[in-house]
Design an enzyme around this catalytic site. Structure first.
Site, PDB file in Angstrom:
ATOM      1  N   LYS A 188      67.759 -64.266  69.994  1.00  0.00           N
ATOM      2  CA  LYS A 188      69.218 -64.387  69.850  1.00  0.00           C
ATOM      3  C   LYS A 188      69.823 -62.992  70.008  1.00  0.00           C
ATOM      4  CE  LYS A 188      73.145 -64.381  67.233  1.00  0.00           C
ATOM      5  NZ  LYS A 188      73.955 -63.689  68.234  1.00  0.00           N
ATOM      6  N   GLU A 263      64.751 -54.575  60.245  1.00  0.00           N
ATOM      7  CA  GLU A 263      64.981 -53.173  60.587  1.00  0.00           C
ATOM      8  C   GLU A 263      66.477 -52.956  60.436  1.00  0.00           C
ATOM      9  OE1 GLU A 263      66.204 -50.209  62.148  1.00  0.00           O
ATOM     10  OE2 GLU A 263      65.611 -50.936  64.137  1.00  0.00           O
ATOM     11  N   CYS A 297      70.455 -46.607  64.569  1.00  0.00           N
ATOM     12  CA  CYS A 297      70.064 -46.671  63.153  1.00  0.00           C
ATOM     13  C   CYS A 297      69.303 -45.417  62.730  1.00  0.00           C
ATOM     14  CB  CYS A 297      69.244 -47.924  62.890  1.00  0.00           C
ATOM     15  SG  CYS A 297      67.942 -48.171  64.090  1.00  0.00           S
ATOM     16  N   GLU A 398      76.602 -45.949  56.302  1.00  0.00           N
ATOM     17  CA  GLU A 398      76.264 -45.860  57.722  1.00  0.00           C
ATOM     18  C   GLU A 398      77.549 -46.004  58.539  1.00  0.00           C
ATOM     19  OE1 GLU A 398      73.958 -49.066  59.597  1.00  0.00           O
ATOM     20  OE2 GLU A 398      72.752 -47.514  60.561  1.00  0.00           O
TER      21      GLU A 398
HETATM   22  P1  NDP Z   1      75.014 -57.607  62.449  1.00  0.00           P
HETATM   23  O1  NDP Z   1      73.918 -57.306  61.493  1.00  0.00           O
HETATM   24  O2  NDP Z   1      76.051 -58.559  62.004  1.00  0.00           O
HETATM   25  O3  NDP Z   1      74.431 -58.188  63.831  1.00  0.00           O
HETATM   26  C1  NDP Z   1      73.118 -58.054  64.296  1.00  0.00           C
HETATM   27  C2  NDP Z   1      72.623 -59.378  64.842  1.00  0.00           C
HETATM   28  O4  NDP Z   1      72.601 -60.358  63.807  1.00  0.00           O
HETATM   29  C3  NDP Z   1      73.521 -59.963  65.933  1.00  0.00           C
HETATM   30  O5  NDP Z   1      72.732 -60.681  66.856  1.00  0.00           O
HETATM   31  C4  NDP Z   1      74.401 -60.904  65.147  1.00  0.00           C
HETATM   32  O6  NDP Z   1      74.985 -61.906  65.941  1.00  0.00           O
HETATM   33  C5  NDP Z   1      73.410 -61.488  64.159  1.00  0.00           C
HETATM   34  N1  NDP Z   1      73.998 -62.034  62.945  1.00  0.00           N
HETATM   35  C6  NDP Z   1      75.230 -61.822  62.437  1.00  0.00           C
HETATM   36  N2  NDP Z   1      75.395 -62.529  61.296  1.00  0.00           N
HETATM   37  C7  NDP Z   1      74.254 -63.202  61.084  1.00  0.00           C
HETATM   38  C8  NDP Z   1      73.800 -64.096  60.071  1.00  0.00           C
HETATM   39  N3  NDP Z   1      74.563 -64.441  59.038  1.00  0.00           N
HETATM   40  N4  NDP Z   1      72.555 -64.596  60.161  1.00  0.00           N
HETATM   41  C9  NDP Z   1      71.761 -64.259  61.188  1.00  0.00           C
HETATM   42  N5  NDP Z   1      72.129 -63.432  62.182  1.00  0.00           N
HETATM   43  C10 NDP Z   1      73.352 -62.898  62.131  1.00  0.00           C
HETATM   44  O7  NDP Z   1      75.668 -56.296  62.894  1.00  0.00           O
HETATM   45  P2  NDP Z   1      77.091 -56.155  63.622  1.00  0.00           P
HETATM   46  O8  NDP Z   1      76.891 -56.381  65.043  1.00  0.00           O
HETATM   47  O9  NDP Z   1      78.131 -56.971  62.933  1.00  0.00           O
HETATM   48  O10 NDP Z   1      77.407 -54.646  63.320  1.00  0.00           O
HETATM   49  C11 NDP Z   1      77.960 -54.304  62.056  1.00  0.00           C
HETATM   50  C12 NDP Z   1      77.381 -53.017  61.545  1.00  0.00           C
HETATM   51  O11 NDP Z   1      75.974 -53.169  61.381  1.00  0.00           O
HETATM   52  C13 NDP Z   1      77.512 -51.840  62.476  1.00  0.00           C
HETATM   53  O12 NDP Z   1      78.736 -51.232  62.355  1.00  0.00           O
HETATM   54  C14 NDP Z   1      76.387 -50.972  61.997  1.00  0.00           C
HETATM   55  O13 NDP Z   1      76.790 -50.237  60.872  1.00  0.00           O
HETATM   56  C15 NDP Z   1      75.334 -51.950  61.601  1.00  0.00           C
HETATM   57  N6  NDP Z   1      74.312 -52.130  62.640  1.00  0.00           N
HETATM   58  C16 NDP Z   1      73.117 -51.547  62.458  1.00  0.00           C
HETATM   59  C17 NDP Z   1      72.149 -51.647  63.422  1.00  0.00           C
HETATM   60  C18 NDP Z   1      70.846 -51.008  63.256  1.00  0.00           C
HETATM   61  O14 NDP Z   1      70.098 -50.887  64.233  1.00  0.00           O
HETATM   62  N7  NDP Z   1      70.496 -50.607  62.065  1.00  0.00           N
HETATM   63  C19 NDP Z   1      72.387 -52.363  64.675  1.00  0.00           C
HETATM   64  C20 NDP Z   1      73.685 -52.974  64.760  1.00  0.00           C
HETATM   65  C21 NDP Z   1      74.591 -52.853  63.756  1.00  0.00           C
HETATM   66  P3  NDP Z   1      76.475 -61.708  66.531  1.00  0.00           P
HETATM   67  O15 NDP Z   1      76.420 -60.502  67.379  1.00  0.00           O
HETATM   68  O16 NDP Z   1      76.691 -62.954  67.268  1.00  0.00           O
HETATM   69  O17 NDP Z   1      77.367 -61.529  65.346  1.00  0.00           O
END
Ligand code: NDP
Length: 495
Positions: A188, A263, A297, A398
């Site tokens: 996904k 992660e 990250c 973050e």
């Molecule tokens: P999310 O954690 O929401 O998204 C990561 C993935 O999880 C996406 O595929 C998202 O889908 C999916 N997702 C969202 N909600 C759910 C849920 N309830 N259950 C299962 N899967 C879910 O991160 P965001 O994209 O919203 O980013 C928000 C913040 O997260 C960023 O500003 C950053 O601070 C942090 N982040 C950290 C990362 C890292 O590598 N540590 C990577 C990305 C973000 P969809 O995109 O459809 O919402």
């Protein structure tokens, strides 16, 4: 929502108007036929319209993946799986330019970075292709006179949920070991960046993976991701993203005691002692936090510097930051492109404002670039904030953007205390010429990955993952491979 919308006034027609999911080897629309728009942060244009899946589509994908797991895939030798992964790697390399262009246009990252990342994706597939037939069991001398041995078996159907910052690369860290170990997978992608995942699922079929071995379901995380996390037919969920989302996934996974690897976020320290090669640190380290526009990250977002060299480090680091080339991601000379979205840029600008209100001083950057050529994109200036103390929000949370804070220390003990003073523990670096101090500090920092006198600590062959709120489980290397298997112990009575 329609599959083929008319072009909006002033906008060219969408080049990819109806991208579908890949389930059971077929390109399919979502069960309810809905779609969502994918926008390029480079100029705000809609660049694709993608199927918007739902829980019903996750069900469909789980059925297809289970059928594949119990069917032909089950009969394949580990060697054949490895050979297919190697072919997959070759196909990814053959399509490197196409995939890199997609990633760059979709996410706003510089084309040079996107090319590097797609090459790294191919390397990961090759690594796990080679590893596939090297996962072995043990024979165990038990106290009875029988014969005891272990088998490493695949888990079954696994769910892989990935974010938008390194869309295909983070997917490869999960797909590679999952498939090499003999699982079938449902990937996904993030809704901001689904394009390369869809394309690579097509390449997987071309490489020879049986239909249903790799499925891609696109759609909102709160629906599709949540359905994957809760699905009783899925045996493991591997996730990269926000810590709060990881917590939700863990709760949802409890229903069928799924294996979970997470992660999550980071607030990684870059600890600089006075005896370090300060010039080298300052020249190289802007890239450790501004690469990928800080959406990493592992970004070394806190410089923790010995007070006696604080001013010199800030001066040199600021000078190096001013030289970082922010610009059009399509230009091969660009080092920092756009944020993934305009919304994400607002979040980062808010953090800069909060940091200043807390007493931080902007040394470089802090806003939107003035260059009119960049006015249409989600560009933001690489930003250095000085006069920061550890309890401030800007030093704890973050930001996920190109923002670094500088915090001084007086003793080695204080450096370690500050480095550990966040809920996270993903990555970090230590700079010193004193080997004893380097190793003492690397051991004392509570984080899963540490680099000494450099900023790079991620390798396809070595374990990567977090301590504390940065996650659980490891990606890459044989540690990740084993995490996509379960151990069976067999005892044979020889009497
Ligand atoms: P999310 O954690 O929401 O998204 C990561 C993935 O999880 C996406 O595929 C998202 O889908 C999916 N997702 C969202 N909600 C759910 C849920 N309830 N259950 C299962 N899967 C879910 O991160 P965001 O994209 O919203 O980013 C928000 C913040 O997260 C960023 O500003 C950053 O601070 C942090 N982040 C950290 C990362 C890292 O590598 N540590 C990577 C990305 C973000 P969809 O995109 O459809 O919402």
């Amino acid at each position: 929502m329609t599959a083929q919308p008319p072009a909006q006034a002033g906008q060219p027609a969408i080049r990819r108007p109806a991208l579908k999911m890949v389930i059971g080897g077929k390109q399919v629309s979502g069960a309810d036929g809905r779609t969502f728009d994918v926008v390029s942060p480079v100029d705000g244009r809609v660049i694709a319209r993608v199927a918007r899946g739902g829980a019903e589509d996750v069900d469909r994908a789980v059925r297809a993946a289970r059928q594949a797991f119990d069917g032909e895939w089950h009969t394949w030798s580990q060697t054949r799986r490895g050979q297919t992964l190697a072919r997959f790697a070759t196909l990814i390399r053959d399509h490197l330019e196409e995939l890199a262009q997609l990633e760059s246009e979709n996410m706003g990252k510089p084309i040079s970075s996107a090319r590097w990342e797609i090459g790294a994706v191919a390397n990961v597939m090759e690594y796990y292709g080679g590893a596939a037939n090297k996962l072995m069991g043990e024979t165990i001398p038990v106290s009875k006179p029988g014969f005891d041995f272990t088998l490493r078996e695949p888990i079954g159907v696994v769910g892989l949920i990935v974010p938008w910052n390194f869309p295909l690369m983070l997917a490869s860290w999960k797909m590679g070991p999952a498939l090499a170990a003999g699982n079938t997978a449902i990937l996904k992608p993030a809704s901001y960046t689904p394009l390369t995942a869809i394309r690579v699922a097509e390449l997987a079929l071309e490489a020879g993976f049986p239909p249903g071995v790799l499925n891609v379901v696109t759609g909102p995380g709160a629906i599709v991701g949540a359905a994957i996390a809760a699905h009783p037919g899925i045996g493991k969920v591997a996730f990269t993203g926000e810590t709060a989302t990881g917590q939700e996934i863990m709760r949802a996974a409890a229903g069928n005691i799924k294996k979970v690897s997470l992660e999550l976020g980071g607030k990684s320290p870059n600890v600089v002692f006075a005896d370090a090669d300060i010039e080298r640190f300052a020249a190289e380290s802007p890239y450790s936090v501004f690469d990928n526009c800080g959406q990493d990250c592992c970004a070394r977002s806190r410089i923790i510097v010995e007070r006696s060299v604080h001013d010199k480090v800030v001066e040199l680091f600021a000078a190096a930051t001013r030289k970082v080339k922010v610009g059009d991601p399509a230009d091969p000379a660009t080092e920092v492109g756009t944020m993934v979205s305009f919304q994400q840029r607002e979040t980062v600008l808010d953090y800069v404002r909060i940091g200043q209100e807390e007493g931080g001083r902007v040394v470089v950057g802090g806003g939107i670039p003035a260059d009119p050529a960049l006015a249409k994109g989600a560009y933001i200036e690489p930003t250095v904030l000085d006069r920061v103390t550890s309890p401030m929000r800007i030093a704890q949370e973050e930001v996920f953007g190109p923002v670094v804070v500088v915090i001084p220390f007086d003793t080695e003990e204080e450096a370690v205390r500050l480095a550990n003073d966040t809920p996270y523990g993903l990555s970090g670096s230590v700079w010193t010429r004193d080997i004893g101090k380097a190793i003492r500090t690397a051991k004392a920092i509570q984080s899963g990955v540490i680099s000494v006198n450099c900023n790079s600590s991620v390798h396809a062959e070595a374990p990567f993952g977090g301590y504390k709120m940065s996650g659980t489980g490891r990606e890459n290397g044989m540690h990740a491979f084993e995490s996509y298997t379960q151990v069976k112990n067999v005892y044979v009575d020889l009497s």
